[in-house]
Structure formats: C-alpha cells, structure tokens
Motif scaffolding. Structure first.
Motif, PDB file in Angstrom:
ATOM      1  N   GLY A 134      50.226 -32.132 -30.763  1.00 48.07           N
ATOM      2  CA  GLY A 134      51.631 -32.524 -30.861  1.00 48.07           C
ATOM      3  C   GLY A 134      52.579 -31.375 -30.608  1.00 48.07           C
ATOM      4  O   GLY A 134      53.610 -31.539 -29.944  1.00 48.07           O
ATOM      5  N   ASP A 135      52.251 -30.178 -31.121  1.00 52.01           N
ATOM      6  CA  ASP A 135      53.168 -29.058 -30.914  1.00 52.01           C
ATOM      7  C   ASP A 135      53.148 -28.564 -29.474  1.00 52.01           C
ATOM      8  O   ASP A 135      54.154 -28.063 -28.969  1.00 52.01           O
ATOM      9  CB  ASP A 135      52.885 -27.916 -31.896  1.00 52.01           C
ATOM     10  N   HIS A 138      55.452 -30.868 -27.632  1.00 54.44           N
ATOM     11  CA  HIS A 138      56.818 -30.494 -28.010  1.00 54.44           C
ATOM     12  C   HIS A 138      57.278 -29.288 -27.192  1.00 54.44           C
ATOM     13  O   HIS A 138      58.411 -29.249 -26.685  1.00 54.44           O
ATOM     14  CB  HIS A 138      56.853 -30.172 -29.499  1.00 54.44           C
ATOM     15  N   GLU A 139      56.395 -28.296 -27.031  1.00 54.02           N
ATOM     16  CA  GLU A 139      56.721 -27.095 -26.263  1.00 54.02           C
ATOM     17  C   GLU A 139      56.986 -27.438 -24.796  1.00 54.02           C
ATOM     18  O   GLU A 139      57.927 -26.912 -24.188  1.00 54.02           O
ATOM     19  CB  GLU A 139      55.569 -26.097 -26.368  1.00 54.02           C
ATOM     20  N   ASP A 142      60.405 -28.956 -24.369  1.00 53.11           N
ATOM     21  CA  ASP A 142      61.441 -27.920 -24.471  1.00 53.11           C
ATOM     22  C   ASP A 142      61.577 -27.127 -23.175  1.00 53.11           C
ATOM     23  O   ASP A 142      62.688 -26.803 -22.743  1.00 53.11           O
ATOM     24  CB  ASP A 142      61.120 -26.953 -25.617  1.00 53.11           C
ATOM     25  N   SER A 210      64.347 -36.844 -26.697  1.00 51.83           N
ATOM     26  CA  SER A 210      64.842 -36.291 -27.960  1.00 51.83           C
ATOM     27  C   SER A 210      64.261 -37.046 -29.153  1.00 51.83           C
ATOM     28  O   SER A 210      63.918 -36.429 -30.175  1.00 51.83           O
ATOM     29  CB  SER A 210      66.372 -36.327 -28.003  1.00 51.83           C
ATOM     30  N   LYS A 213      60.618 -36.053 -29.579  1.00 54.74           N
ATOM     31  CA  LYS A 213      60.498 -34.744 -30.226  1.00 54.74           C
ATOM     32  C   LYS A 213      60.693 -34.858 -31.736  1.00 54.74           C
ATOM     33  O   LYS A 213      60.016 -34.183 -32.516  1.00 54.74           O
ATOM     34  CB  LYS A 213      61.521 -33.770 -29.635  1.00 54.74           C
ATOM     35  N   LYS A 214      61.633 -35.708 -32.170  1.00 54.96           N
ATOM     36  CA  LYS A 214      61.851 -35.890 -33.612  1.00 54.96           C
ATOM     37  C   LYS A 214      60.607 -36.471 -34.276  1.00 54.96           C
ATOM     38  O   LYS A 214      60.301 -36.160 -35.433  1.00 54.96           O
ATOM     39  CB  LYS A 214      63.039 -36.818 -33.855  1.00 54.96           C
ATOM     40  N   LEU A 216      57.404 -36.183 -33.154  1.00 58.19           N
ATOM     41  CA  LEU A 216      56.239 -35.319 -33.046  1.00 58.19           C
ATOM     42  C   LEU A 216      56.155 -34.316 -34.197  1.00 58.19           C
ATOM     43  O   LEU A 216      57.164 -33.830 -34.690  1.00 58.19           O
ATOM     44  CB  LEU A 216      56.283 -34.541 -31.731  1.00 58.19           C
ATOM     45  N   THR A 217      54.945 -33.988 -34.599  1.00 56.60           N
ATOM     46  CA  THR A 217      54.687 -32.903 -35.541  1.00 56.60           C
ATOM     47  C   THR A 217      53.677 -31.968 -34.887  1.00 56.60           C
ATOM     48  O   THR A 217      53.263 -32.178 -33.748  1.00 56.60           O
ATOM     49  CB  THR A 217      54.119 -33.435 -36.870  1.00 56.60           C
TER      50      THR A 217
END
Length: 389
Positions: A134-135, A138-139, A142, A210, A213-214, A216-217
C-alpha cells in the motif's frame, strides 16, 4: 436491525465512507451511508456513483437488516461520541422509519432513507488477484499525480496511465502522468502486476486518486481488475475500495522521450537542494506576467535569475557541471521547484534538447523516475537596471 458496537471499531470506516460522498450537494441517495447487519458484522457502505467503499467491522448483532442514513451527519455524531462512555446501540425503530443511536442516557434519531435507493455494490473478483504494498502505491501516486491535468475535459491526460512494457528484455510496469507542459514516468518491476494489466494499459482519472490515497495505508493490499473497474481490498478483507476505469487513447509520449537521447543535447548537473533554495528566493521576484526563472550557463556555474516590473531583479550563482552549446533557457519557477521536490537524489541532471523543446530531469538515486518539463519562451525585456537603483 439491532446491534451493539464499540465506537472505535467503526469510526475509521465511517470516516472513509463519508470521505467519498458529497457533503451537501448532489442527490440525496448519494449522500447516504448504508448500514447492513449480517453474519456477526456491520457493513458500512457508500458511493458517489463512481467510487465505492465497503467496510465490515465486528459487532454484536441481534437483528439483521439494511438502513441508509444521512452520511455526513451520522459520521459527525459518532466522531463526537467517546468510546470510554460505553458501547453504541444502533437499531431501527418499530416502524423502520428511523435509525436510533443510543449510548447510556444519550439518544439520537436519523430518518431512514428509502431502501429502494440502495444499489448493489460491485463484487470483488476472487480470481487473478495480486497482493501489493500500500505504501509503494501511495508513493507512485505522489510521484506522478502532480503532472496530471486537473481538467476532466482533457480526457486521457486527466488520468494516470499504467501499462506493461518490456524494456531491454525486462518486464516492467510503466506509470505516467501528463498535463501538456509536464510529464512524469516511473518504472517498477512486479511480475504479478505486469501480468494482470491489459496490453493497452489502464487509465484512472486524477480526481479519484486523492480518495484512493486517503484509503491506502502502509499495509499490504489485494488488487483486482475487471473490464470496467479497479478493485482494492485490505489484506484482512475487511475493507474494499473500487473505482471506474477510463477508456481514452493515451498520447504517444515516446517521441519526446526519444529526443532526450539525441547527440546534440546539452546537460546540466547541480545539487538539488541548492537549486531548490535558489529558486525559492528567485520566485519572490516573479510576477503574474513573468513566472520564469532564467538559466544562463557559464563554465562551471549556472546563473539563475528573475525579474519583474514591480519586484526588481534577482540573480544567484550555483556550482554546476555543464556540457553543450546552449547559452540560456527559462523554466516556470514554481513548477520546477515542485518537480525537484519529488526527487530524492542529492544531484539532479537536466537534459536540455532546445530552448523551447522538452527538458528531462533525472537523478542518480531515482533511477526509475523521470520528469519532463517544457521551457518557456524567453522574453527579452528589462524592467529594472542598476541605473534605476
């Protein structure tokens, strides 16, 4: 419907559910959070007609059923209740026209929305799924999303693009964003993701990123793709988030990428931190009519300057390694700062193909990441001179 639940068990799910529904505008059925009691759990569901969220949380169930309530108000209430004041009792009244929330002596009623408004949520495909970090996702978002157009009317370039590519015998997933002035691309190796993506790739509109992303953990997620939707599910299968895919023709970006490999390009290598600091100060002298930072190449340094009719002039010298025939170029200052802040490398390299042609930005410690920015036309105007000082 009758259940007892600890407030802390459901508050995060209610928040994620409330995030994707309109706060005050739009059809009432889209502002609904659906509560469903079944199999010893409470399901929390919401949709804005495109995004879908469903979370399942442990509860003491004493009567199954489904009820929809005004989502934002329901979430705001539960958020203000304290878990140390005891469990919440959530039930429908005898006529099933209200959802009643009770905690000790506190009692609140929410009118139940028409059950015919409920539309079946998409079912998570159980075959061909892939587990992913998940991270890391997220990256990637971004690194790419700031280069995607904010205008939905721009169709494909208002989307993030994921496509499988075989590059020099290595199977990679290529992720791209484009807005007409900037382009970002990130490559990574993941055989499972590579295999599950269709040959033509997939497009996801920026406006959905967006909210993704909120949700995701840093934990592992499970990913699946159908013909129309992209599915994400937590590793424990408690929460599912889905979004629609778009079907536009993504522009061919290989042509301007190829220009970076021409024999006559100029190159500039500078310390990224020093460049960002200098650009931040130079930006103070930009105006609405002149948003540029001007680069002048002079041996082992680069001169960065800006000017404005009301602001004056700024010039700084930065140590650099330069090769090529180019003398001067201009970039939008704020855009360039934003680009450089998405890199991790201490040293960045600019590949300059022309004063009004694509410029590539790369870094030694960002080997799989490349950004392209278009220079701005240089206007030969002088607003402020030493004689005026």
């Amino acid at each position: 419907m009758f259940l007892k639940v600890n407030r802390d068990e459901i508050i995060e799910g209610l928040q994620k559910s409330a995030n994707i529904i309109p706060a005050k505008t739009g059809a009432a059925f889209l502002r609904t959070i659906w509560l469903q009691c079944e199999n010893g759990s409470i399901n929390v569901m919401s949709t804005d007609s495109n995004l879908e969220f469903m979370g399942s949380y442990p509860a003491s169930i004493d009567g199954e059923g489904l009820a929809g309530v005004q989502g934002r108000a329901f979430y705001d209430l539960v958020k203000q209740l304290r878990s140390d004041q005891g469990e919440l009792t959530i039930r429908t009244d005898e006529s099933s026209t209200n959802v009643v929330v009770e905690q000790k002596a506190r009692k609140y009623k929410f009118p139940v929305n028409d059950p015919e408004w409920f539309q079946k949520f998409s079912t998570f495909p159980e075959k061909g799924t892939v587990f992913w970090s998940g991270d890391f996702l997220h990256e990637i978002i971004d690194k790419i999303s700031f280069c995607i157009s904010d205008e939905d009317s721009m169709e494909a370039i208002a989307c993030i693009y994921l496509v499988p590519r075989e590059i020099m015998g290595v199977k990679k997933v290529e992720v791209c964003g484009l807005n007409g002035h900037q382009f970002a691309m990130f490559n990574f190796v993941n055989d499972d993701i590579y295999s599950m993506l269709p040959e033509e790739g997939v497009l996801i509109q920026k406006k959905y990123l967006s909210e993704l992303k909120k949700w995701l953990t840093a934990d592992e997620i499970e990913l699946a793709i159908s013909d129309k939707r992209l599915f994400f599910r937590t590793g424990d299968q408690r929460e599912t988030f889905t979004l629609p895919l778009s079907y536009y023709q993504y522009p061919n970006y290989q042509n301007f990428l190829a220009k970076l490999n021409d024999d006559d390009v100029s190159t500039l290598e500078v310390n990224r931190h020093e460049m960002v600091d200098a650009l931040s100060r130079v930006a103070l002298f930009n105006t609405d009519s002149n948003r540029c930072a001007y680069f002048k190449f002079d041996g082992s340094e680069v001169l960065v300057s800006a000017q404005g009719q009301e602001t004056g002039t700024a010039q700084e010298s930065i140590d650099a390694t330069f090769s090529g025939d180019m003398k001067r170029i201009a970039f939008p200052t704020r855009n360039l700062i934003d680009i450089l802040n998405h890199f991790n490398s201490d040293t960045v390299k600019f590949t300059l193909t022309g004063t009004e042609a694509p410029c590539g930005v790369s870094g030694v410690d960002d080997r799989d990441y490349n950004v392209i920015v278009m220079p701005m036309m240089i206007q030969e105007e002088t607003y402020y001179t030493e004689e005026n000082a």
